[in-house]
Design an enzyme around this catalytic site. Structure first.
Site, PDB file in Angstrom:
ATOM      1  N   ASP A 176       7.399 -15.538  -3.862  1.00  0.00           N
ATOM      2  CA  ASP A 176       7.261 -14.085  -3.844  1.00  0.00           C
ATOM      3  C   ASP A 176       8.609 -13.465  -3.529  1.00  0.00           C
ATOM      4  O   ASP A 176       9.590 -14.160  -3.269  1.00  0.00           O
ATOM      5  CB  ASP A 176       6.232 -13.665  -2.783  1.00  0.00           C
ATOM      6  CG  ASP A 176       6.634 -14.132  -1.394  1.00  0.00           C
ATOM      7  OD1 ASP A 176       7.391 -13.404  -0.712  1.00  0.00           O
ATOM      8  OD2 ASP A 176       6.224 -15.246  -0.987  1.00  0.00           O
TER       9      ASP A 176
ATOM     10  N   ASP B 154       9.115 -11.407  -0.875  1.00  0.00           N
ATOM     11  CA  ASP B 154       8.967 -10.849   0.456  1.00  0.00           C
ATOM     12  C   ASP B 154       8.470  -9.407   0.306  1.00  0.00           C
ATOM     13  O   ASP B 154       7.587  -9.156  -0.513  1.00  0.00           O
ATOM     14  CB  ASP B 154      10.280 -10.963   1.251  1.00  0.00           C
ATOM     15  CG  ASP B 154      10.053 -10.938   2.752  1.00  0.00           C
ATOM     16  OD1 ASP B 154       9.219 -11.735   3.225  1.00  0.00           O
ATOM     17  OD2 ASP B 154      10.692 -10.142   3.449  1.00  0.00           O
TER      18      ASP B 154
END
Length: 289
Positions: free
Chosen positions: A210, A212
């Site tokens: 991802d 973050d």
């Protein structure tokens, strides 16, 4: 290669490795308590290997509660010379996309609630962490990952946060814009420090899941999406591990296996014999154990 054993510490989503000859799960006791789980040992294409699920099978240990000292001690007891850490991470860089692997060569330690050294009062030691990752092991992992079809980034700074919560937006922006971190995770510290104290060749493969919370087009971290990406990452991580035996050797120009050469500063006659006994596995080479 006859004295080489590769240990793989698997993070979220990676709980086993396949294809080991003579595979057996071994219980190992250490002076630092029990490791995260039993350790799977066997031989892969002629290379002795060990596998330890960092969070335990079924993911039972939180990042804070992982028994890092016991894990490293147990792996060295079994004969590990090299430790490849495989873990999920968030990315602070647009070009380090979900699904990519980052071979981390630097760390920022933001953890606050973990035992970070095998040494303490009674036997004090200071190892260098200027270059905490083994370049030779990292190169081998990068080559194996590329052969498995992964986009690999050579070099990156891993920020280790305490967790278990993910970053706030303000923290994410600070780590990215002001601290120069490239990826963020919760487990590679104090693991890298302890591996250095144990004189093991250590490298981190951070698998991006991802962005973050900093990325304006992706919003906050979504666990459901992380799990989806983890599934794909874990499959490719297993392919990477399968390619390690043909690429691993002892050609290291950093003297990882001599990290304690001048690190212990407590005079021999002032060392705590109880602590010295606990250090037999990780520091026996320099303590005479």
């Amino acid at each position: 290669m006859s004295d080489t054993m590769l240990a793989v510490i698997g993070g979220s989503g990676l709980y086993e490795i396949e294809g080991l000859e003579g595979a057996v799960w071994q219980e190992v006791s250490t002076p630092w308590g029990a490791p995260s789980d039993a350790i799977l040992t066997g031989v892969l294409d002629g290379l002795p290997m060990a596998f330890l699920p960092r969070h335990g099978r079924g993911h039972v240990h939180s990042p804070t509660d992982v028994p890092y000292r016991a894990n490293i001690d147990a792996l060295k007891q079994l004969g590990a010379t090299h430790v490849l850490s495989v873990s999920a991470c968030g990315s602070f860089r647009e070009e380090m996309k979900p699904g990519d692997f980052v071979i981390c060569d630097q760390f920022i330690d933001r953890t606050v609630d973990r035992k970070k050294s095998f040494f303490s009062s009674g036997c004090v030691a200071h190892v260098s962490m200027a270059h905490p990752a083994c370049r030779a092991l990292g190169r081998a992992a990068a080559d194996a990952a590329r052969t498995a079809g992964v986009t690999v980034h050579d070099g990156g700074c891993y920020l280790a946060m305490e967790g278990p919560q993910f970053s706030s937006l303000a923290e994410s922006r600070m780590y990215r814009e002001h601290w120069g971190a490239d990826v963020i995770g919760m487990t590679n510290m104090p693991e890298a420090k302890l591996a250095r104290e144990a004189e093991l060749h250590y490298a981190t493969v951070a698998m991006v899941t991802d962005y973050d919370s900093w990325h304006p087009d992706h919003g906050e971290v979504d666990v459901t999406e992380i799990v989806r990406v983890l599934t794909g990452n874990s499959a490719r991580a297993r392919e990477m591990i399968a390619g390690m035996p043909s690429r691993l050797d002892h050609r290291c120009d950093q003297a990882c296996d001599r990290a304690l050469e001048y690190a212990i500063i407590t005079a021999p006659d002032r060392r705590d014999p109880v602590l010295v006994a606990k250090l037999a596995t990780v520091a026996g080479r320099v303590l005479g154990g």
